[in-house]
Design a protein around this motif. Structure first.
Motif, PDB file in Angstrom:
ATOM      1  N   TYR A  44       0.924  -1.145   0.086  1.00 27.81           N
ATOM      2  CA  TYR A  44      -0.077  -0.161   0.030  1.00 27.81           C
ATOM      3  C   TYR A  44       0.783   1.306  -0.199  1.00 27.81           C
ATOM      4  O   TYR A  44       2.044   0.965   0.468  1.00 27.81           O
ATOM      5  N   THR A  45       0.257   2.205  -0.452  1.00 26.47           N
ATOM      6  CA  THR A  45       0.877   3.710  -0.451  1.00 26.47           C
ATOM      7  C   THR A  45       0.217   4.510   0.606  1.00 26.47           C
ATOM      8  O   THR A  45      -0.780   4.195   0.851  1.00 26.47           O
ATOM      9  N   GLU A  46       0.866   5.838   0.476  1.00 24.02           N
ATOM     10  CA  GLU A  46       0.097   7.057   1.449  1.00 24.02           C
ATOM     11  C   GLU A  46      -1.200   7.274   0.910  1.00 24.02           C
ATOM     12  O   GLU A  46      -2.113   7.337   1.598  1.00 24.02           O
ATOM     13  N   ALA A  47      -1.528   7.273  -0.360  1.00 21.77           N
ATOM     14  CA  ALA A  47      -2.620   7.320  -0.918  1.00 21.77           C
ATOM     15  C   ALA A  47      -3.538   6.333  -0.670  1.00 21.77           C
ATOM     16  O   ALA A  47      -4.773   6.435  -0.251  1.00 21.77           O
ATOM     17  N   ASP A  48      -3.360   5.007  -0.396  1.00 23.54           N
ATOM     18  CA  ASP A  48      -4.011   3.919  -0.090  1.00 23.54           C
ATOM     19  C   ASP A  48      -4.477   3.997   1.484  1.00 23.54           C
ATOM     20  O   ASP A  48      -5.792   3.967   1.738  1.00 23.54           O
ATOM     21  N   VAL A  49      -3.707   4.330   2.250  1.00 22.57           N
ATOM     22  CA  VAL A  49      -3.873   4.788   3.433  1.00 22.57           C
ATOM     23  C   VAL A  49      -4.912   5.975   3.704  1.00 22.57           C
ATOM     24  O   VAL A  49      -5.922   5.816   4.537  1.00 22.57           O
ATOM     25  N   ALA A  50      -4.686   7.003   3.002  1.00 22.04           N
ATOM     26  CA  ALA A  50      -5.732   8.012   2.885  1.00 22.04           C
ATOM     27  C   ALA A  50      -7.150   7.586   2.632  1.00 22.04           C
ATOM     28  O   ALA A  50      -7.852   8.027   3.268  1.00 22.04           O
ATOM     29  N   ARG A  51      -7.184   6.685   1.780  1.00 24.85           N
ATOM     30  CA  ARG A  51      -8.387   6.144   0.997  1.00 24.85           C
ATOM     31  C   ARG A  51      -9.144   5.277   2.392  1.00 24.85           C
ATOM     32  O   ARG A  51     -10.253   5.432   2.446  1.00 24.85           O
ATOM     33  N   LEU A  52      -8.330   4.598   2.996  1.00 19.77           N
ATOM     34  CA  LEU A  52      -8.814   3.587   4.093  1.00 19.77           C
ATOM     35  C   LEU A  52      -9.236   4.589   5.191  1.00 19.77           C
ATOM     36  O   LEU A  52     -10.155   4.445   5.847  1.00 19.77           O
ATOM     37  N   MET A  53      -8.541   5.924   5.547  1.00 20.15           N
ATOM     38  CA  MET A  53      -8.788   6.495   6.667  1.00 20.15           C
ATOM     39  C   MET A  53     -10.358   7.365   6.142  1.00 20.15           C
ATOM     40  O   MET A  53     -11.168   7.706   6.955  1.00 20.15           O
ATOM     41  N   VAL A  54     -10.591   7.548   5.009  1.00 20.91           N
ATOM     42  CA  VAL A  54     -11.686   8.177   4.482  1.00 20.91           C
ATOM     43  C   VAL A  54     -13.042   7.175   4.810  1.00 20.91           C
ATOM     44  O   VAL A  54     -14.089   7.656   5.413  1.00 20.91           O
ATOM     45  N   ILE A  55     -12.571   6.207   4.412  1.00 23.08           N
ATOM     46  CA  ILE A  55     -13.704   5.078   4.879  1.00 23.08           C
ATOM     47  C   ILE A  55     -13.918   4.870   6.324  1.00 23.08           C
ATOM     48  O   ILE A  55     -15.025   4.572   6.615  1.00 23.08           O
ATOM     49  N   ARG A  56     -12.838   4.730   6.991  1.00 24.07           N
ATOM     50  CA  ARG A  56     -12.806   4.507   8.426  1.00 24.07           C
ATOM     51  C   ARG A  56     -13.830   5.538   9.086  1.00 24.07           C
ATOM     52  O   ARG A  56     -14.526   5.371  10.054  1.00 24.07           O
ATOM     53  N   ARG A  57     -13.337   7.003   8.633  1.00 23.84           N
ATOM     54  CA  ARG A  57     -14.346   8.038   9.005  1.00 23.84           C
ATOM     55  C   ARG A  57     -15.726   8.093   8.915  1.00 23.84           C
ATOM     56  O   ARG A  57     -16.502   8.427   9.414  1.00 23.84           O
ATOM     57  N   MET A  58     -16.144   7.385   7.578  1.00 25.53           N
ATOM     58  CA  MET A  58     -17.580   7.325   7.239  1.00 25.53           C
ATOM     59  C   MET A  58     -18.235   6.039   7.657  1.00 25.53           C
ATOM     60  O   MET A  58     -19.711   6.402   8.128  1.00 25.53           O
ATOM     61  N   LYS A  59     -17.666   5.413   8.317  1.00 25.77           N
ATOM     62  CA  LYS A  59     -18.360   4.146   8.774  1.00 25.77           C
ATOM     63  C   LYS A  59     -19.051   4.343  10.185  1.00 25.77           C
ATOM     64  O   LYS A  59     -20.252   3.975   9.903  1.00 25.77           O
ATOM     65  N   PRO A  60     -18.444   5.126  11.117  1.00 26.67           N
ATOM     66  CA  PRO A  60     -19.330   5.630  12.317  1.00 26.67           C
ATOM     67  C   PRO A  60     -20.506   6.507  11.909  1.00 26.67           C
ATOM     68  O   PRO A  60     -21.462   6.432  12.839  1.00 26.67           O
ATOM     69  N   LEU A  61     -20.636   7.029  10.996  1.00 24.95           N
ATOM     70  CA  LEU A  61     -21.601   7.864  10.499  1.00 24.95           C
ATOM     71  C   LEU A  61     -22.713   7.259   9.860  1.00 24.95           C
ATOM     72  O   LEU A  61     -23.596   7.732   9.270  1.00 24.95           O
ATOM     73  N   GLY A  62     -22.611   5.703   9.797  1.00 26.94           N
ATOM     74  CA  GLY A  62     -23.591   4.916   8.963  1.00 26.94           C
ATOM     75  C   GLY A  62     -23.780   4.813   7.467  1.00 26.94           C
ATOM     76  O   GLY A  62     -24.790   4.674   7.062  1.00 26.94           O
ATOM     77  N   PHE A  63     -22.608   5.360   7.016  1.00 25.58           N
ATOM     78  CA  PHE A  63     -22.731   5.287   5.336  1.00 25.58           C
ATOM     79  C   PHE A  63     -22.529   3.858   5.058  1.00 25.58           C
ATOM     80  O   PHE A  63     -21.702   3.186   5.713  1.00 25.58           O
ATOM     81  N   THR A  64     -23.153   3.673   3.857  1.00 23.75           N
ATOM     82  CA  THR A  64     -23.049   2.287   3.339  1.00 23.75           C
ATOM     83  C   THR A  64     -22.013   2.095   2.668  1.00 23.75           C
ATOM     84  O   THR A  64     -21.220   3.038   2.056  1.00 23.75           O
ATOM     85  N   LEU A  65     -21.352   0.569   2.185  1.00 26.81           N
ATOM     86  CA  LEU A  65     -20.423   0.664   1.180  1.00 26.81           C
ATOM     87  C   LEU A  65     -20.640   1.354  -0.108  1.00 26.81           C
ATOM     88  O   LEU A  65     -19.593   1.887  -0.747  1.00 26.81           O
ATOM     89  N   ASP A  66     -21.735   1.131  -0.638  1.00 23.22           N
ATOM     90  CA  ASP A  66     -22.159   1.997  -1.943  1.00 23.22           C
ATOM     91  C   ASP A  66     -21.885   3.365  -1.846  1.00 23.22           C
ATOM     92  O   ASP A  66     -21.635   4.086  -2.906  1.00 23.22           O
TER      93      ASP A  66
END
Length: 134
Positions: A44-66
């Motif tokens: 993984y690269t820093e960009a991949d980590v940044a992408r995972l952090m976006v997902i991690r931050r969306m999850k507790p707000l109840g966003f779906t995978l879609d």
């Protein structure tokens, strides 16, 4: 392979996501490792980590995978550096604005829930105070 690539264990430690969760996000197409080592390990690269952090931050707000996929696709279009037509750029920006508004609404809802939970805990403390004196 220099220091710009990380194996999944380092990414998990940095993002505070489990290996299983990162693999699940790969299976669903949300985050694809940028490379593979000769031994087949995900890299993984820093960009991949940044992408995972976006997902991690969306999850507790109840966003779906879609929804996560839609937001990432919109930000990818804006970040690619490719020339977008004004219409394409405006459409992507509008999507991101919509997600920002939805996130703000969900944060407000969570703050309200937290305030109610704190009030409840305080009520319990107040009820115990006269009974329990150390």
């Amino acid at each position: 392979m220099g220091s710009k690539h990380m194996q999944i264990g380092e990414v998990a430690a940095r993002t505070e996501l489990s290996l299983r969760t990162i693999r699940h996000y790969e299976e669903t197409g949300l985050v694809i490792p940028s490379a593979r080592s000769r031994g087949g390990f995900r890299l993984y690269t820093e960009a991949d980590v940044a992408r995972l952090m976006v997902i991690r931050r969306m999850k507790p707000l109840g966003f779906t995978l879609d929804q996560m996929r839609d937001l990432l696709a919109a930000t990818d279009r804006l970040d690619t550096g490719e020339e977008l037509s004004d219409e394409e750029r405006d459409r992507a920006l509008e999507q991101v604005r919509g997600f920002e508004q939805l996130a703000a609404e969900r944060v407000a809802d969570l703050r309200e829930q937290l305030a109610r939970a704190e009030e409840f805990a305080a009520t319990l403390r107040d009820r115990l105070a006269p009974v329990w004196r150390p």
